[in-house]
Design an enzyme around this catalytic site. Structure first.
Site, PDB file in Angstrom:
ATOM      1  N   ASP A   1      25.915   8.953 -13.759  1.00 19.39           N
ATOM      2  CA  ASP A   1      24.349   9.567 -12.634  1.00 19.39           C
ATOM      3  C   ASP A   1      23.568   9.019 -12.767  1.00 19.39           C
ATOM      4  O   ASP A   1      23.180   9.958 -14.005  1.00 19.39           O
ATOM      5  CB  ASP A   1      25.052  11.017 -12.495  1.00 19.39           C
ATOM      6  CG  ASP A   1      23.819  10.870 -11.221  1.00 19.39           C
ATOM      7  OD1 ASP A   1      23.296   9.860 -10.430  1.00 19.39           O
ATOM      8  OD2 ASP A   1      23.631  12.611 -10.515  1.00 19.39           O
TER       9      ASP A   1
ATOM     10  N   GLU B   1      14.877   9.857  -8.303  1.00 16.55           N
ATOM     11  CA  GLU B   1      16.235  10.138  -7.166  1.00 16.55           C
ATOM     12  C   GLU B   1      16.127  11.929  -7.704  1.00 16.55           C
ATOM     13  O   GLU B   1      16.893  12.479  -6.888  1.00 16.55           O
ATOM     14  CB  GLU B   1      17.310   8.712  -7.526  1.00 16.55           C
ATOM     15  CG  GLU B   1      18.071   8.978  -6.093  1.00 16.55           C
ATOM     16  CD  GLU B   1      18.936  10.340  -6.404  1.00 16.55           C
ATOM     17  OE1 GLU B   1      19.343  10.462  -5.159  1.00 16.55           O
ATOM     18  OE2 GLU B   1      19.680  11.550  -7.457  1.00 16.55           O
ATOM     19  N   GLU B   2      16.608  11.828  -8.728  1.00 19.78           N
ATOM     20  CA  GLU B   2      16.937  13.185  -9.289  1.00 19.78           C
ATOM     21  C   GLU B   2      15.788  14.460  -8.511  1.00 19.78           C
ATOM     22  O   GLU B   2      16.327  15.618  -8.949  1.00 19.78           O
ATOM     23  CB  GLU B   2      16.955  13.710 -10.394  1.00 19.78           C
ATOM     24  CG  GLU B   2      18.527  12.554 -10.855  1.00 19.78           C
ATOM     25  CD  GLU B   2      19.568  13.047 -10.364  1.00 19.78           C
ATOM     26  OE1 GLU B   2      20.140  14.275  -9.623  1.00 19.78           O
ATOM     27  OE2 GLU B   2      20.487  12.234 -10.519  1.00 19.78           O
TER      28      GLU B   2
ATOM     29  N   HIS C   1      19.304   4.602  -9.892  1.00 19.51           N
ATOM     30  CA  HIS C   1      18.283   5.062 -10.843  1.00 19.51           C
ATOM     31  C   HIS C   1      18.378   5.675 -12.195  1.00 19.51           C
ATOM     32  O   HIS C   1      19.792   5.785 -12.478  1.00 19.51           O
ATOM     33  CB  HIS C   1      17.715   6.552  -9.705  1.00 19.51           C
ATOM     34  CG  HIS C   1      19.339   7.807  -9.765  1.00 19.51           C
ATOM     35  ND1 HIS C   1      19.592   8.249 -10.737  1.00 19.51           N
ATOM     36  CD2 HIS C   1      20.390   7.474  -9.298  1.00 19.51           C
ATOM     37  CE1 HIS C   1      20.596   9.436 -10.906  1.00 19.51           C
ATOM     38  NE2 HIS C   1      21.131   8.705  -9.012  1.00 19.51           N
TER      39      HIS C   1
ATOM     40  N   ASP D   1      16.126   7.736 -13.820  1.00 14.80           N
ATOM     41  CA  ASP D   1      16.654   8.829 -14.271  1.00 14.80           C
ATOM     42  C   ASP D   1      16.899   9.876 -14.100  1.00 14.80           C
ATOM     43  O   ASP D   1      18.848   9.344 -13.548  1.00 14.80           O
ATOM     44  CB  ASP D   1      15.121   9.575 -13.368  1.00 14.80           C
ATOM     45  CG  ASP D   1      15.717   9.878 -12.184  1.00 14.80           C
ATOM     46  OD1 ASP D   1      16.377   8.778 -11.249  1.00 14.80           O
ATOM     47  OD2 ASP D   1      15.665  11.472 -10.885  1.00 14.80           O
TER      48      ASP D   1
HETATM   49  N1  BES Z   1      24.762  10.661  -7.139  1.00 17.08           N
HETATM   50  C1  BES Z   1      23.804  11.790  -7.169  1.00 17.08           C
HETATM   51  C2  BES Z   1      24.239  11.507  -5.129  1.00 17.08           C
HETATM   52  C3  BES Z   1      26.007  12.130  -5.675  1.00 17.08           C
HETATM   53  C4  BES Z   1      26.602  12.480  -5.819  1.00 17.08           C
HETATM   54  C5  BES Z   1      26.612  11.338  -4.291  1.00 17.08           C
HETATM   55  C6  BES Z   1      28.146  12.225  -6.021  1.00 17.08           C
HETATM   56  C7  BES Z   1      27.920  11.689  -4.244  1.00 17.08           C
HETATM   57  C8  BES Z   1      28.698  11.834  -4.821  1.00 17.08           C
HETATM   58  C9  BES Z   1      22.534  11.710  -6.703  1.00 17.08           C
HETATM   59  O1  BES Z   1      22.014  11.309  -8.015  1.00 17.08           O
HETATM   60  C10 BES Z   1      22.315  12.970  -6.859  1.00 17.08           C
HETATM   61  O2  BES Z   1      22.548  14.119  -7.527  1.00 17.08           O
HETATM   62  N2  BES Z   1      21.523  13.466  -5.664  1.00 17.08           N
HETATM   63  C11 BES Z   1      20.788  14.920  -5.201  1.00 17.08           C
HETATM   64  C12 BES Z   1      19.488  14.385  -4.448  1.00 17.08           C
HETATM   65  C13 BES Z   1      18.606  15.336  -4.457  1.00 17.08           C
HETATM   66  C14 BES Z   1      18.416  15.897  -5.925  1.00 17.08           C
HETATM   67  C15 BES Z   1      17.552  15.219  -3.640  1.00 17.08           C
HETATM   68  C16 BES Z   1      21.956  15.539  -4.920  1.00 17.08           C
HETATM   69  O3  BES Z   1      22.413  15.255  -4.236  1.00 17.08           O
HETATM   70  O4  BES Z   1      21.998  17.052  -5.367  1.00 17.08           O
HETATM   71 MN    MN Z   2      22.952   9.602  -8.540  1.00 18.91          MN
HETATM   72 MN    MN Z   3      22.024  12.762  -8.860  1.00 15.06          MN
END
Ligand code: BES
Ligand code: MN
Ligand code: MN
Length: 471
Positions: free
Chosen positions: A118, A152-153, A85, A87
């Protein structure tokens, strides 16, 4: 492969410059004031693909655009889909950043900027490894497709229907995602589990407008008091969530996993130091790693009510609201939890208060089988680039689209995180180690070579391939 590695080594600082260029774009998907910037990031990513001759599209959605690109099919070889992603999360609080969030700055071998780890830096490792193959060898040893999104965020709302409608186009043997972390510096990891999420906003209304808290206080329910009471009821003193049925579908940790986690080199002291607390708290009976990776939880993400300005104001606020979310584990169902939560809150609503519960986004948790030749290929590639074999971990964060990929494409998912737990994702001073950026790019280049040695399951595009759908 030597020519590819040489190319990556010789372009090390040029690749860092390219990352810095992308990091200068404030692609905050949650903030509509940044829509033009968010679009600029999509175009920047598309230009990267066009520069190395990939067939590239920027695909509009009802939200932020998707970027799709593919290299030519390689008959008989597996097809890989890279997801990432462009964003990023909002950068606030701004005054806690040492250098501004969209002015990437290198300090001690780390590049600091919102999105550094990220996911702009991690995502770009795969773009750069493809560039390296094409520029040094002339072509890739297998077909690589890219699907890079801009939401994604904020929950990937428009990506899911796109994947469902484009199963043939996206057909692949494996999905590769670098959007998580290594276990620790010097200890690379393959992630085989992610938590899911169910995110809500609770809005309470009391009197028709803010009131003098002396004239009226004590005779009507204060929405802010009601809000904190409701939120406090969600968890008991042992950290157990009180919503009925919440734990019904939870897949318990296996004894083998618990043993493996105990053997990982992370002490409670190190963990507490890394987050700056003197004591830990969580569900009774579980270690910190277990609580973070494999147990569900509930956290308040934002609270709003009453007077927030300087000094004291005696006010009885008319409204109060909170954003909060549950982290879910396999096989909890976000829809079932929403239903039970709504009833739980309604049943406890104090007199004179109206409630509205907004269901923001949900995604189930993920567990990936380690019995796959693709996992072995990834482990070999990681060892070649990082100089040590990966450990197998779960992580507490969520990547909403992963389940959709597994279900719709029937592909193996490889979660190969190049980040570190102290990269400050979603926090001030987010960073990404330039060494990890470089090693991640090398590992990605090795991965294409390793996967090309495997047999294709014959579902690549260009040969009338079909995504296989599991029932
Ligand atoms: N990259 C992260 C997810 C992540 C973080 C996986 C650390 C494993 C370890 C992703 O960008 C994220 O922040 N996802 C959100 C999803 C939500 C906005 C639906 C999250 O986990 O809060
Ligand atoms: Mn991410
Ligand atoms: Mn994230």
């Amino acid at each position: 492969m030597n020519a590819v590695s040489d190319y990556i080594n010789s372009r090390r600082s040029a690749f860092a410059d390219d990352l810095a260029e992308l990091l200068r774009i404030a692609s905050v998907s949650a903030d509509s004031r940044q829509n033009a910037e968010t679009r600029r990031a999509a175009d920047w990513v598309a230009a990267q693909f066009k520069n190395v001759g990939l067939a590239t599209e920027v695909i509009p959605t009802a939200g932020h655009a998707l970027v799709y690109a593919e290299s030519p099919p390689v008959p008989g070889k597996p097809v890989v889909l890279v997801y990432g992603h462009y964003d990023v999360q909002p950068p606030e609080p701004l005054d806690e950043w040492i250098s501004p969030p969209f002015e990437p700055t290198v300090r001690d071998g780390n590049i600091y900027a919102r999105g550094a780890t990220d996911d702009k830096g991690q995502m770009l490792t795969h773009v750069k490894s493809v560039e390296a193959w094409i520029k040094s060898v002339g072509k890739l040893p297998l077909q690589v497709k890219f699907l890079i999104e801009g939401e994604e965020e904020v929950g990937s709302e428009h990506l899911e229907p796109y994947v469902e409608k484009n199963r043939n186009k996206l057909a692949c043997d494996a999905v590769v995602i670098s959007d998580c972390s290594q276990f620790a510096p010097g200890i690379p990891a393959i992630t085989y589990g992610l938590r899911g999420i169910a995110y809500y906003e609770l809005r309470l209304r009391g009197p028709k407008q803010d009131l003098h808290s002396g004239t009226f206080g004590g005779a009507i329910t204060n929405p802010a008091n009601a809000l904190v009471a409701l939120l406090a009821a969600l968890k008991d003193a042992n950290g157990r969530i009180q919503v009925p049925g919440f734990y019904d579908d939870v897949v318990p940790l296996s004894e083998r996993e618990r043993e493996e986690y105990r053997a990982l080199p992370l002490t409670d002291e190190e963990f507490m130091r890394s987050v700056g607390v003197a004591e830990m708290f969580g569900e009774a009976g579980y270690s910190a790693i277990e609580r973070r990776w494999a147990r569900p939880t509930c956290d308040i993400n934002g609270l709003t009510s009453g007077y927030q300005g300087e000094g004291a104001k005696t006010v009885l606020p008319a409204k109060a609201s909170a954003k909060f979310s549950f982290r879910l584990v396999p096989n909890q169902d976000p829809k079932k939890i929403a239903k039970s939560l709504r009833k739980f809150l309604k049943d406890r609503l104090p007199p004179g208060i109206e409630m509205e519960l907004v269901d923001h986004h949900g995604a189930p948790g993920v567990l990936i089988s380690l019995e796959s030749p693709y996992i072995h290929a990834a482990a070999t590639a990681i060892e070649a680039a990082f100089g040590r074999a990966p450990v197998f971990v779960r992580e507490g964060g969520s990547i909403p689209i992963v389940n959709t990929f597994a279900r719709e494409l029937g592909a193996d998912v490889l979660l190969l995180g190049w980040g570190q737990n102290d990269d400050n994702t979603h926090s001030p001073n987010e960073k990404f180690s330039l060494d990890d950026y470089h090693r991640g790019t090398l590992a990605s280049a090795h991965l294409w070579e390793q996967i090309a040695k495997l047999e294709s399951r014959g579902q690549g595009s260009g040969v009338g391939g079909q995504g296989k759908k599991k029932d």
